[in-house]
Scaffold this active site. Sequence first.
Site, PDB file in Angstrom:
ATOM      1  N   ASP A 111       4.580  -9.323 -13.220  1.00 37.98           N
ATOM      2  CA  ASP A 111       5.204  -8.336 -13.207  1.00 37.98           C
ATOM      3  C   ASP A 111       4.927  -6.903 -14.223  1.00 37.98           C
ATOM      4  OD1 ASP A 111       6.828  -9.346 -11.314  1.00 37.98           O
ATOM      5  OD2 ASP A 111       8.492  -9.665 -12.195  1.00 37.98           O
TER       6      ASP A 111
ATOM      7  N   HIS B 294       9.729  -2.240 -10.754  1.00 35.51           N
ATOM      8  CA  HIS B 294       8.490  -3.068 -11.450  1.00 35.51           C
ATOM      9  C   HIS B 294       7.327  -2.982 -10.307  1.00 35.51           C
ATOM     10  CE1 HIS B 294      10.202  -6.763 -10.007  1.00 35.51           C
ATOM     11  NE2 HIS B 294       8.908  -7.224  -9.923  1.00 35.51           N
TER      12      HIS B 294
ATOM     13  N   HIS C 262       5.044  -5.950  -8.802  1.00 30.63           N
ATOM     14  CA  HIS C 262       4.524  -7.327  -8.848  1.00 30.63           C
ATOM     15  C   HIS C 262       3.066  -7.395  -8.390  1.00 30.63           C
ATOM     16  CE1 HIS C 262       4.960 -11.750  -8.051  1.00 30.63           C
ATOM     17  NE2 HIS C 262       4.376 -11.388  -6.964  1.00 30.63           N
TER      18      HIS C 262
ATOM     19  N   HIS D 154       6.966 -17.917 -10.762  1.00 36.15           N
ATOM     20  CA  HIS D 154       6.343 -16.816 -10.441  1.00 36.15           C
ATOM     21  C   HIS D 154       4.801 -16.836 -10.114  1.00 36.15           C
ATOM     22  CE1 HIS D 154       6.215 -12.369 -12.073  1.00 36.15           C
ATOM     23  NE2 HIS D 154       6.467 -12.333 -10.805  1.00 36.15           N
TER      24      HIS D 154
HETATM   25 ZN   LIG Z   1       6.850 -10.400  -9.839  1.00 36.17          ZN
END
Ligand SMILES: [Zn+2]
Length: 267
Positions: free
Chosen positions: A164, A239, A241, A160
């Site tokens: 998030d 969500h 990011h 990642h």
């Molecule tokens: Zn993300």
Amino acid sequence: MAFTRATGKHRRPSRLTRTTANVAGVAALTTTGVIGGLAAPALAADDAAALEHTGLTQAVSVGDSLAESIDAQAAAQQQAADAAAAAKKAEEAAKKKAEEAKRKAEAEAKAKAKKEREAKERAAREAERKRLNTYVSPISGSYVSTGYQTGGAMWSSGSHTGVDFHAASGTAVHAVGSGTVVEAGWGGAYGNNVVIKMNDGTYTQYGHMSSLGVTVGQAVTPGQQIGLSGSTGNSSGPHLHFEARTGADYGTDIDPVAYLRSHGVNV
Ligand SMILES: [Zn+2]
């Protein structure tokens, strides 16, 4: 004679005594005429009857007395005029002083108002400067649901590249600080995304948004809404990011939480 006082043995005003003395003086100096005909001793003598013959002399005497009276009147008038002039002068001086005091007070009030205005403007500038240097969370009152560099098949890079933030679809997304929008549109795996070049030279990226509220080249300030969260692009559900980068390019990512915390954001 209008000024001739009725004579009487029992009423000899002091003025008449003076008059008699004057007449005696005149008589002594004169050798001819009516006055000269009068014997000084006769006048000097305390004889009211003698005065009855001295009509002319008496007129002169009364005239002297009148002149004295006029002199006194003139002196009084002069004194009154002097007093009036002095009063006027004092009044003018007081007026001038009052005007000067008024001018001074006005100037002081003006200077004070200016000083206060400047202080207010300085405070406002300082507050604005502070506000522009402040950082906020991209989603108000939210939390990080997936951390930085979390491994998994979900990310093309293998880990990642951002964090998030938990956010239901349609939640307001905010610019975390002051900067300029350098990207606003479709970003592949990022879906609808915005990239902002921050004023400190770093970059922040906002992905998977349902709608965008800014365009490229637009300046943004801390907390300014730049769009709404969503689940566009490579996303498992609604969500936000969020990424922080040292440069414009993919791969220059840094820890977004550490980045926000270093700017005073409580995340
Ligand atoms: Zn993300």
